[in-house]
Design a protein around this motif. Structure first.
Motif, PDB file in Angstrom:
ATOM      1  N   TYR A 149      14.471   2.489 -38.575  1.00 15.00           N
ATOM      2  CA  TYR A 149      13.759   3.183 -39.643  1.00 15.00           C
ATOM      3  C   TYR A 149      13.414   2.259 -40.816  1.00 15.00           C
ATOM      4  N   SER A 150      14.239   1.244 -41.049  1.00 13.66           N
ATOM      5  CA  SER A 150      13.991   0.367 -42.196  1.00 13.66           C
ATOM      6  C   SER A 150      13.024  -0.767 -41.851  1.00 13.66           C
ATOM      7  N   GLN A 151      12.579  -0.824 -40.598  1.00 16.74           N
ATOM      8  CA  GLN A 151      11.695  -1.912 -40.187  1.00 16.74           C
ATOM      9  C   GLN A 151      10.265  -1.414 -39.948  1.00 16.74           C
ATOM     10  N   PRO A 152       9.299  -2.304 -40.139  1.00 15.32           N
ATOM     11  CA  PRO A 152       7.918  -1.878 -39.904  1.00 15.32           C
ATOM     12  C   PRO A 152       7.559  -1.754 -38.421  1.00 15.32           C
ATOM     13  N   TRP A 153       8.282  -2.518 -37.552  1.00 17.03           N
ATOM     14  CA  TRP A 153       7.880  -2.615 -36.142  1.00 17.03           C
ATOM     15  C   TRP A 153       8.653  -1.655 -35.239  1.00 17.03           C
ATOM     16  N   ALA A 154       8.174  -1.539 -33.990  1.00 23.94           N
ATOM     17  CA  ALA A 154       8.915  -0.794 -32.982  1.00 23.94           C
ATOM     18  C   ALA A 154      10.201  -1.550 -32.618  1.00 23.94           C
ATOM     19  N   ARG A 155      10.128  -2.912 -32.637  1.00 20.42           N
ATOM     20  CA  ARG A 155      11.327  -3.739 -32.451  1.00 20.42           C
ATOM     21  C   ARG A 155      11.073  -5.051 -33.181  1.00 20.42           C
ATOM     22  N   PRO A 156      12.142  -5.715 -33.675  1.00 15.01           N
ATOM     23  CA  PRO A 156      11.930  -6.990 -34.368  1.00 15.01           C
ATOM     24  C   PRO A 156      11.283  -7.997 -33.410  1.00 15.01           C
ATOM     25  N   PRO A 157      10.387  -8.869 -33.912  1.00 15.38           N
ATOM     26  CA  PRO A 157       9.702  -9.824 -33.026  1.00 15.38           C
ATOM     27  C   PRO A 157      10.693 -10.613 -32.177  1.00 15.38           C
ATOM     28  N   GLN A 158      10.546 -10.493 -30.849  1.00 12.83           N
ATOM     29  CA  GLN A 158      11.550 -11.030 -29.934  1.00 12.83           C
ATOM     30  C   GLN A 158      11.512 -12.551 -29.829  1.00 12.83           C
ATOM     31  N   SER A 159      10.384 -13.160 -30.205  1.00 15.97           N
ATOM     32  CA  SER A 159      10.308 -14.619 -30.163  1.00 15.97           C
ATOM     33  C   SER A 159      11.444 -15.211 -30.984  1.00 15.97           C
ATOM     34  N   VAL A 160      11.691 -14.617 -32.170  1.00 19.18           N
ATOM     35  CA  VAL A 160      12.740 -15.110 -33.063  1.00 19.18           C
ATOM     36  C   VAL A 160      14.058 -14.362 -32.842  1.00 19.18           C
ATOM     37  N   TYR A 161      13.975 -13.025 -32.704  1.00 19.02           N
ATOM     38  CA  TYR A 161      15.201 -12.224 -32.637  1.00 19.02           C
ATOM     39  C   TYR A 161      15.794 -12.165 -31.229  1.00 19.02           C
ATOM     40  N   GLY A 162      15.010 -12.573 -30.222  1.00 19.76           N
ATOM     41  CA  GLY A 162      15.467 -12.457 -28.844  1.00 19.76           C
ATOM     42  C   GLY A 162      16.450 -13.514 -28.368  1.00 19.76           C
ATOM     43  N   PRO A 163      16.160 -14.820 -28.613  1.00 21.54           N
ATOM     44  CA  PRO A 163      16.978 -15.852 -27.974  1.00 21.54           C
ATOM     45  C   PRO A 163      18.468 -15.826 -28.335  1.00 21.54           C
ATOM     46  N   ILE A 164      18.799 -15.419 -29.549  1.00 22.39           N
ATOM     47  CA  ILE A 164      20.221 -15.387 -29.915  1.00 22.39           C
ATOM     48  C   ILE A 164      20.729 -13.961 -29.826  1.00 22.39           C
ATOM     49  N   GLU A 165      21.599 -13.722 -28.853  1.00 26.12           N
ATOM     50  CA  GLU A 165      22.036 -12.352 -28.637  1.00 26.12           C
ATOM     51  C   GLU A 165      23.323 -12.005 -29.391  1.00 26.12           C
ATOM     52  N   SER A 166      24.022 -13.019 -29.906  1.00 24.37           N
ATOM     53  CA  SER A 166      25.241 -12.733 -30.682  1.00 24.37           C
ATOM     54  C   SER A 166      24.836 -12.200 -32.046  1.00 24.37           C
ATOM     55  N   THR A 167      25.387 -11.072 -32.424  1.00 21.38           N
ATOM     56  CA  THR A 167      24.906 -10.422 -33.633  1.00 21.38           C
ATOM     57  C   THR A 167      25.962 -10.246 -34.714  1.00 21.38           C
ATOM     58  N   SER A 168      27.251 -10.448 -34.383  1.00 26.24           N
ATOM     59  CA  SER A 168      28.246 -10.177 -35.413  1.00 26.24           C
ATOM     60  C   SER A 168      29.343 -11.226 -35.410  1.00 26.24           C
ATOM     61  N   TYR A 169      30.135 -11.216 -36.455  1.00 29.00           N
ATOM     62  CA  TYR A 169      31.252 -12.150 -36.550  1.00 29.00           C
ATOM     63  C   TYR A 169      32.379 -11.505 -37.339  1.00 29.00           C
TER      64      TYR A 169
END
Lengths: 400, 137
Positions: A149-169
């Motif tokens: 809901y807070s993003q303009p797209w249907a999904r964040p651009p995968q070119s940048v957001y796709g390759p790194i799948e680790s999301t938390s620490y």
């Protein structure tokens, strides 16, 4: 039990009535005062101490073939695009909070996962300290990665957001904000570690250290990030795919990185004047050894027309160390299958039905991956000589 | 008769100003004035401080309310849908919670009057001595 409670005040009232008739007014005043303070306490508990929020997404994606861009194939299900999250914010003191966020995803059979669990403390107006489990701030939208809901797209651009799948620490961070006259500079430093099972691998980051700096005048935002860590990557999906062909991989074959030095750098900017919204990020990730070093970029532009916000986005992603992967996992499976190159073109729109609910429609065309299909279904791409795919998405995002 | 119509005329002249103008109000023990940028920063979660260093506690009227629309049009430049998207990002990144909402001007006024550090907005016609006007945007 119920009757007792009903009778008790009555009995009390009768006995009190005879004994202390004189101080009746005093007692009423006192009771009134107690009632007021109780009411106040009740209100403060209801309004301030604990807050619950949530977000929800559902939708349907379908691809023109089984190339598997962002995991979408010709037969996808609604569950794949669905998630529900609940967040509790508990005020411990005026300056400290505990935050917990539970996310259930359709593609994980709705099993709730704790994405956030941290304590935050704000010793001054400008400084925030946090400790616990948090999002890895690799990207501009990392913190709200799944909050569609807070993003303009249907999904964040995968070119940048796709390759790194680790999301938390798990770790700690400090964020310092300097408010200037009509702008602000925010600096964040963080450290910790990560253990995560993602769609294609299990990852371990040790001695993770990073920093982000961003400047905004609330029209333009510019951000830079640098992170370094020791990474271990076990390619579980590769092993599974091999097993599905009846191939037993020798031990260590799918260990793509083993406590290897990994660095991440990114710069990004956004512009939002209420009508136009332009966002771009450029990132580089480097891992010693045969694991991929990837450069990625995207730029997107959207324009608001009342409740409609159509957008266009183009993205590009390419591995930079293809010459290092000359060996093979197996006699017929070269390491080069990890090489990645592709271009992405998205056109879509966001439609704000009502505050809190938005519908998004998106068509993404992906091409240029025929020689380097890393991150896709490599065997399908190579065997069927596919060089493009279209992904159609209809999605509903809500926040409450 | 002429005195009566004169009063009527005066009130007619005064009414456009008196009726539909949003004012920013604060607790009586709070600062006497605040700039429009400071109000914007508090309502967009950029600052939690009043000009006198007190912790600010902001309040809102509900979505769709005319005074709310006027306030945000003048101060933050954002409509209800944009505010909702903005706050969903703030909430789910752990940066903060949106201001508490009150159903109407009377409830807003009562809360601001009884909460130290409070800041709110109402129509100037609803102002009384329980709160003080600190900015007319």
């Amino acid at each position: 039990m119920k009757t007792y409670f009903r009778v008790a005040p009555l009995a009390l009232a009768i006995s009190a009535g005879g004994a202390v008739a004189q101080s009746n007014d005093e007692a009423v005043a006192q009771m009134q005062q107690q009632l007021n303070s109780m009411q106040q306490q009740l209100n403060s508990v209801k309004n301030d101490r604990v807050r619950f929020n949530g977000f929800f997404s559902t939708g349907y994606s379908r691809a023109s073939n089984d190339v598997g861009f962002t995991g979408v194939s010709e037969d996808s299900s609604v569950g794949d695009q669905s998630l529900l999250a609940l967040q509790g914010t508990f005020d411990v003191t005026e300056k400290s909070q505990a935050v917990m966020q539970l996310v259930g995803r359709g593609y994980e059979d709705w099993e709730p996962v704790i994405e956030w669990a941290y304590l935050s403390h704000r010793p001054t107006n400008n400084l925030q300290l946090r400790a616990g489990k948090m999002r890895l701030p690799f990207f501009m939208y990392s913190d709200s990665l799944e909050v569609g809901y807070s993003q303009p797209w249907a999904r964040p651009p995968q070119s940048v957001y796709g390759p790194i799948e680790s999301t938390s620490y798990v770790g700690a961070d400090a964020t310092y904000t300097i408010n200037l006259d009509n702008s602000a500079i925010t600096t964040q430093a963080f450290t910790g570690f990560n253990d995560q099972n993602t769609r294609s691998a299990t990852t371990e980051f040790r001695n993770l250290i990073g920093s982000t700096v961003s400047w905004t005048d609330y029209l333009w935002t510019v951000r830079a990030v640098a992170v370094t860590t020791e990474a271990t990557v076990e390619a579980t999906r590769l092993a599974e795919r091999a097993a599905s062909f009846g191939i037993q991989l020798p031990p260590g074959t799918t260990t793509l990185a083993d406590s290897d030095r990994a660095n991440f750098f990114g710069v990004g900017f956004s512009y939002d004047d209420g009508t136009w919204q332009v966002i771009s990020e450029v990132t580089r990730s480097e891992v010693d050894g045969r694991f991929t070093d990837t450069d990625s970029a995207y730029i997107s532009a959207g324009r608001r027309f009342g409740s409609w916000t159509p957008y266009l986005a183009i993205g590009w992603s390419e591995t930079q160390d293809d010459d290092e992967r000359t060996g093979e996992f197996l006699p017929t499976v070269p390491e080069a299958i990890l090489n990645t190159r592709r271009d992405e073109y998205s056109v879509g729109t966001r439609w704000d039905i009502t505050p809190g609910v938005a519908i998004k429609m998106d068509v993404t065309h992906v091409r240029g991956f025929e020689d380097a299909p890393g991150g896709l279904n490599q065997d399908y791409v190579l065997v069927n000589e596919k060089n493009s795919t279209n992904v159609y998405t209809l999605k509903l995002d809500s926040a409450f | 008769m002429s005195k009566y119509s004169l009063t009527l005329l005066a009130s007619l002249l005064a009414s456009p100003i008196a009726m539909a103008e949003v004012v920013v109000i604060g607790h009586t023990a709070g600062p006497d004035s605040i700039t429009q940028n400071q109000v914007r920063d508090i309502y967009l979660n950029r600052s939690q401080e009043l000009p006198d260093g007190q912790k600010a506690k902001a309040f809102e009227l509900p979505e769709g309310n005319g005074t709310r629309g006027e306030f945000h049009g003048k101060v933050t430049g954002r409509n209800d849908a944009q505010l909702k998207a903005f706050w969903s990002q703030q909430v789910f990144t752990g940066r903060g919670q949106p201001p508490e909402e009150h159903a109407n001007a009377a409830a807003m006024k009562a809360t601001v009057a009884s909460t130290p550090g409070a800041i709110g907005y109402i129509d100037s016609a609803d102002v009384d001595s329980s709160v003080k006007v600190i900015l007319t945007p």
